[in-house]
Design a protein around this motif. Structure first.
Motif, PDB file in Angstrom:
ATOM      1  N   VAL A  19      15.201 -14.936 -31.144  1.00  0.00           N
ATOM      2  CA  VAL A  19      16.298 -14.062 -30.714  1.00  0.00           C
ATOM      3  C   VAL A  19      16.021 -12.641 -31.181  1.00  0.00           C
ATOM      4  O   VAL A  19      15.289 -12.420 -32.153  1.00  0.00           O
ATOM      5  CB  VAL A  19      17.658 -14.540 -31.267  1.00  0.00           C
ATOM      6  N   THR A  20      16.621 -11.694 -30.480  1.00  0.00           N
ATOM      7  CA  THR A  20      16.538 -10.282 -30.867  1.00  0.00           C
ATOM      8  C   THR A  20      17.945  -9.712 -30.943  1.00  0.00           C
ATOM      9  O   THR A  20      18.752  -9.909 -30.024  1.00  0.00           O
ATOM     10  CB  THR A  20      15.714  -9.476 -29.854  1.00  0.00           C
ATOM     11  N   ILE A  21      18.239  -9.026 -32.041  1.00  0.00           N
ATOM     12  CA  ILE A  21      19.545  -8.399 -32.210  1.00  0.00           C
ATOM     13  C   ILE A  21      19.357  -6.950 -32.680  1.00  0.00           C
ATOM     14  O   ILE A  21      18.316  -6.586 -33.231  1.00  0.00           O
ATOM     15  CB  ILE A  21      20.423  -9.149 -33.235  1.00  0.00           C
ATOM     16  N   LEU A  68      18.912  -1.105 -37.148  1.00  0.00           N
ATOM     17  CA  LEU A  68      17.710  -1.931 -37.026  1.00  0.00           C
ATOM     18  C   LEU A  68      17.709  -2.740 -35.742  1.00  0.00           C
ATOM     19  O   LEU A  68      18.773  -3.065 -35.193  1.00  0.00           O
ATOM     20  CB  LEU A  68      17.609  -2.925 -38.194  1.00  0.00           C
ATOM     21  N   LYS A  69      16.483  -3.076 -35.301  1.00  0.00           N
ATOM     22  CA  LYS A  69      16.296  -4.143 -34.317  1.00  0.00           C
ATOM     23  C   LYS A  69      15.517  -5.245 -35.019  1.00  0.00           C
ATOM     24  O   LYS A  69      14.456  -4.983 -35.611  1.00  0.00           O
ATOM     25  CB  LYS A  69      15.517  -3.668 -33.096  1.00  0.00           C
ATOM     26  N   ILE A  70      16.074  -6.447 -35.009  1.00  0.00           N
ATOM     27  CA  ILE A  70      15.438  -7.564 -35.691  1.00  0.00           C
ATOM     28  C   ILE A  70      15.161  -8.682 -34.693  1.00  0.00           C
ATOM     29  O   ILE A  70      16.033  -9.061 -33.905  1.00  0.00           O
ATOM     30  CB  ILE A  70      16.318  -8.087 -36.849  1.00  0.00           C
ATOM     31  N   THR A  71      13.946  -9.163 -34.728  1.00  0.00           N
ATOM     32  CA  THR A  71      13.560 -10.334 -33.936  1.00  0.00           C
ATOM     33  C   THR A  71      13.181 -11.452 -34.905  1.00  0.00           C
ATOM     34  O   THR A  71      12.504 -11.210 -35.911  1.00  0.00           O
ATOM     35  CB  THR A  71      12.369 -10.013 -33.021  1.00  0.00           C
ATOM     36  N   GLY A  72      13.673 -12.651 -34.635  1.00  0.00           N
ATOM     37  CA  GLY A  72      13.375 -13.758 -35.533  1.00  0.00           C
ATOM     38  C   GLY A  72      13.791 -15.091 -34.951  1.00  0.00           C
ATOM     39  O   GLY A  72      14.178 -15.194 -33.770  1.00  0.00           O
ATOM     40  N   THR A  73      13.783 -16.092 -35.789  1.00  0.00           N
ATOM     41  CA  THR A  73      14.092 -17.464 -35.382  1.00  0.00           C
ATOM     42  C   THR A  73      15.506 -17.825 -35.821  1.00  0.00           C
ATOM     43  O   THR A  73      15.858 -17.663 -36.996  1.00  0.00           O
ATOM     44  CB  THR A  73      13.082 -18.439 -36.002  1.00  0.00           C
ATOM     45  N   LEU A  74      16.319 -18.296 -34.880  1.00  0.00           N
ATOM     46  CA  LEU A  74      17.695 -18.689 -35.191  1.00  0.00           C
ATOM     47  C   LEU A  74      17.691 -20.098 -35.762  1.00  0.00           C
ATOM     48  O   LEU A  74      17.254 -21.053 -35.114  1.00  0.00           O
ATOM     49  CB  LEU A  74      18.566 -18.629 -33.942  1.00  0.00           C
TER      50      LEU A  74
END
Length: 477
Positions: A19-21, A68-74
């Motif tokens: 996901v990206t938030i 910030l823009k954060i991309t990671g694993t939910l």
């Protein structure tokens, strides 16, 4: 990858999907846990950072207030207070915030301090919750009237008339303030001004709305209004928003019915759609109440108070009955009122209105049939010749929240009232025309939107429920 809102992601089932938030940092603990918020919800999402994966210079840019823009694993959260969290894989810093100078730090700030930082105070939990409730209320206003067959009418903001008769208006002019043109009497010659006459910012869209109601049936305005009242109380603003419906073929009883149903309708919408924000604001209010003496504490929590309004009928009382209640009340007899009630005809103050609502009836109250001498010229005169078909709705903690009336539809009576108050007919010739051509019974009311938001959020000062308050000596933002 397309970003999604934190509100949406918090209700998403974690399946180790990427996901990206985007959002702003609330806190960054132990170089490991970023609490991020994007304004879509009162709740933050926790982003877990393995600091060994990231450059130290990048991590130095991550502080409270940074975007910030954060991309990671939910994934399912391992900590308390949230069901999901993000295992961070990539961080992009849109904009950093110097922790030494960024004023909105994760600590308690006074309301006075935050008013001085009105451009940033929306980043606090309190103000983000208030403004989301405000937004929901505004939508509910339009939804209610649309669902009930009203047409949205845009009243002019610049006006040549004073609907309230208050005389406290902001002038609109293009004349040279140091060297204005003068007439033969040495007075400012407004004929040379932009509009060819003296004009002001409006205090109400009512008169113009009446014209449209007499053709479209049911209309409403919802826009900014202005009053140059040198008041620094917690209940007054120089710029505020007014909701003003006008209805043809509606008498005072129908007007009171509509006003009560309208308030219940918009508050119901907020209860159904702003549960998280109301829960936060209720807790905030309960914490604040604990610091007050027992006698000053509210009998109801915020959500309970809103449900009480929605679920109970408003008490309808004539002004004459109210005066008798107030005159015989303990606070009046013991001279506890700042403004004692001695005789019929007194203009009720906030202390009187709140006594009726909070102490005597213990429910919302609609007062009606006021003395003509304390009400506006356009209100319909009763057969007794002394009272008019006016009504005010009184709320706990607020006092008057709605003011309205059945309008005077009889041309001869209206002209007599205008003459008695020295209101020139030529200034309101078009308003009189409405009584010449197809006149009919009609009514309407005005509701100060900020007072409604104040009630719905439990805030104590009206300056804290409008994005950028305009008050005497204050137009900073």
């Amino acid at each position: 990858m397309k970003s999604i809102s934190i509100k949406e992601i918090l209700s998403t089932e974690p399946k180790h999907q990427e996901v990206t938030i985007n959002g702003w940092v609330k806190t960054f603990r132990s170089n490991r846990f970023i609490a991020l918020n994007d304004g879509s919800t009162i709740h933050n999402i926790q982003c877990v950072v393995d600091f060994e994966q990231f450059d130290e210079e990048l991590l130095k840019q991550i502080a409270t207030g940074a975007a910030l823009k954060i991309t990671g694993t939910l994934v399912e959260s391992q900590g308390r207070g949230q069901s999901v969290e993000i295992q961070t894989n990539d961080i992009f810093v849109h904009g950093s915030a110097d922790p030494e100078t960024y004023p909105i730090q994760p600590k308690k700030h006074s309301m006075e301090f935050l008013r001085e930082k009105a451009h940033l105070r929306i980043r606090t939990n309190t103000f983000s919750a208030v403004m989301r409730v405000r937004s929901a209320l505004a939508f509910a206003v339009h939804k209610y009237f649309t669902d009930n067959g009203f047409y949205y009418f845009h009243a002019p903001i610049i006006t040549g008339s004073d609907a309230e008769g208050a005389g406290e208006m902001f002038r609109v002019t293009t004349l040279d303030e140091k060297n204005p043109p003068l007439d033969e009497n040495g007075e400012v010659n407004h004929k040379e001004d932009f509009f060819g006459k003296e004009t002001n910012l409006t205090v109400s869209g009512q008169l113009e709305a009446e014209a449209y109601a007499m053709a479209l049936g049911k209309v409403y305005t919802f826009g900014p209004t202005f009053r140059a009242e040198n008041s620094n109380t917690s209940r007054h603003l120089a710029e505020f928003w007014m909701i003003e419906p006008e209805m043809a073929f509606h008498d005072l009883d129908a007007n009171m019915d509509l006003a009560e149903d309208f308030i219940k309708g918009v508050l119901s919408y907020v209860l159904e759609n702003c549960a998280d924000d109301l829960a936060f604001l209720e807790k905030r209010l309960l914490d604040e109440e604990k610091t007050k003496p027992q006698a000053e504490r509210s009998d109801m929590a915020l959500i309970e108070k809103l449900k009480f309004i929605v679920d109970n009928n408003f008490k309808r009382v004539t002004y004459t009955e109210a005066i008798e209640i107030l005159r015989n009340s303990k606070p009046n007899k013991k001279k506890k009122f700042k403004y004692p009630i001695n005789e019929w005809g007194a203009d009720l103050q906030s202390e009187h209105e709140r006594f009726l609502v909070e102490k005597h009836f213990k429910c919302p109250v609609i007062l009606f049939d006021y003395p003509a001498k304390i009400k506006a010229f356009y209100m319909r005169l009763n057969e007794d010749g002394e009272t008019v078909r006016a009504m005010d709705i009184l709320f706990p903690g607020i006092g008057e929240i709605v003011g309205g009336s059945q309008r005077e539809e009889r041309l001869d009576v209206l002209k007599e009232k205008m003459a008695a108050l020295n209101i020139p007919e030529e200034e309101l010739w078009w308003y009189l025309d409405l009584r010449k051509f197809g006149t009919a019974v009609h009514s309407g009311f005005g509701l100060g939107f900020e007072r409604l938001v104040l009630f719905a959020t439990g805030m104590g000062n009206i300056r804290d429920v409008i994005p950028f308050p305009r008050t005497p000596q204050n137009a900073e933002f």
